[in-house]
Design a protein around this motif. Structure first.
Motif, short mmCIF file in Angstrom:
data_model
loop_
_atom_site.label_atom_id
_atom_site.label_comp_id
_atom_site.label_asym_id
_atom_site.label_seq_id
_atom_site.Cartn_x
_atom_site.Cartn_y
_atom_site.Cartn_z
N LYS A 35 0.98 -1.17 -0.07
CA LYS A 35 0.10 -0.10 -0.14
C LYS A 35 0.74 1.17 0.07
O LYS A 35 1.97 1.16 0.78
CB LYS A 35 -1.03 -0.19 1.18
CG LYS A 35 -2.00 1.07 1.14
CD LYS A 35 -3.02 0.96 2.33
CE LYS A 35 -4.16 1.79 2.29
NZ LYS A 35 -5.09 1.45 3.43
N PHE A 36 0.58 2.08 -0.97
CA PHE A 36 1.49 3.63 -0.89
C PHE A 36 0.52 4.56 -0.50
O PHE A 36 -0.62 4.38 -0.40
CB PHE A 36 1.95 3.60 -2.51
CG PHE A 36 2.82 2.55 -2.81
CD1 PHE A 36 2.40 1.31 -3.34
CD2 PHE A 36 4.13 2.61 -2.50
CE1 PHE A 36 3.32 0.22 -3.61
CE2 PHE A 36 5.10 1.62 -3.05
CZ PHE A 36 4.54 0.35 -3.54
N ALA A 37 1.40 5.78 -0.73
CA ALA A 37 0.69 7.27 -0.06
C ALA A 37 -0.48 7.53 -1.31
O ALA A 37 -1.66 7.85 -0.96
CB ALA A 37 1.54 8.07 -0.11
N ASP A 38 -0.33 7.17 -2.41
CA ASP A 38 -1.39 7.57 -3.62
C ASP A 38 -0.84 6.81 -4.95
O ASP A 38 -0.03 6.09 -4.99
CB ASP A 38 -1.08 9.00 -3.75
CG ASP A 38 0.20 9.53 -4.28
OD1 ASP A 38 0.77 10.75 -3.64
OD2 ASP A 38 1.07 8.71 -4.69
N PHE A 39 -1.62 7.01 -5.82
CA PHE A 39 -1.26 6.55 -7.20
C PHE A 39 -0.04 6.46 -7.54
O PHE A 39 0.68 5.65 -8.24
CB PHE A 39 -2.45 6.84 -8.00
CG PHE A 39 -2.40 6.02 -9.61
CD1 PHE A 39 -1.88 6.73 -10.55
CD2 PHE A 39 -2.62 4.71 -9.59
CE1 PHE A 39 -1.52 6.36 -11.93
CE2 PHE A 39 -2.31 4.19 -10.81
CZ PHE A 39 -1.86 4.79 -11.96
N ALA A 40 0.47 7.79 -7.68
CA ALA A 40 1.77 8.04 -8.36
C ALA A 40 2.85 7.37 -7.71
O ALA A 40 3.63 6.67 -8.30
CB ALA A 40 1.88 9.58 -8.33
N GLU A 41 2.85 7.00 -6.44
CA GLU A 41 3.70 6.18 -5.62
C GLU A 41 3.69 4.94 -6.08
O GLU A 41 4.60 4.12 -6.25
CB GLU A 41 3.61 6.47 -4.06
CG GLU A 41 3.80 7.67 -3.47
CD GLU A 41 5.30 8.22 -3.69
OE1 GLU A 41 5.68 9.26 -4.30
OE2 GLU A 41 6.17 7.43 -3.19
N ALA A 42 2.55 4.41 -6.07
CA ALA A 42 2.31 2.99 -6.52
C ALA A 42 2.86 2.73 -7.99
O ALA A 42 3.42 1.76 -7.95
CB ALA A 42 0.79 2.62 -6.26
#
Ligand code: HBI
Length: 96
Positions: A35-42
């Motif tokens: 799990k990441f902070a947001d889509f861009a991180e993922a």
């Protein structure tokens, strides 16, 4: 040389070194959910993994929605979990 799947003892020993991963018996694969902070991180994570996968000629089966990435590694050529999956899992863990 043909790649062969690990036996249960080998697989469990390898997974002991990969605490973030677990064995999915139905898929005969090792899996990890991140799990990441947001889509861009993922997506940035997936881009980094893609470079390792291409270098290894070994590719994940993965699912991404927003900030979550679900990864499954299995070796189609071996019909189950092989050392290639263990090696790629270690490289994926270096990405996050
Ligand atoms: N990726 N996960 C996975 N499993 C494979 O067997 C595999 C792969 N990427 C490429 C690849 N095999 C090549 O060796 C050919 O089989 C396409």
């Amino acid at each position: 040389m043909a790649i062969t799947k690990l036996n249960e003892t080998e697989r469990e020993a390898a997974l002991a070194q990969l605490p973030l991963w677990s064995y999915d018996a139905d898929a005969d694969a090792i899996c990890r959910n991140v799990k990441f902070a947001d889509f861009a991180e993922a997506f940035g994570f997936m881009a980094r993994v893609a470079i390792y996968a291409e270098k290894a000629d070994h590719h994940p089966e993965w699912f991404n929605v927003y900030n979550r990435v679900e990864i499954k590694l299995t070796t189609h050529d071996a019909g189950g979990v092989s050392q290639r999956d263990i090696d790629l899992a270690k490289q994926i863990d270096s990405c996050r």
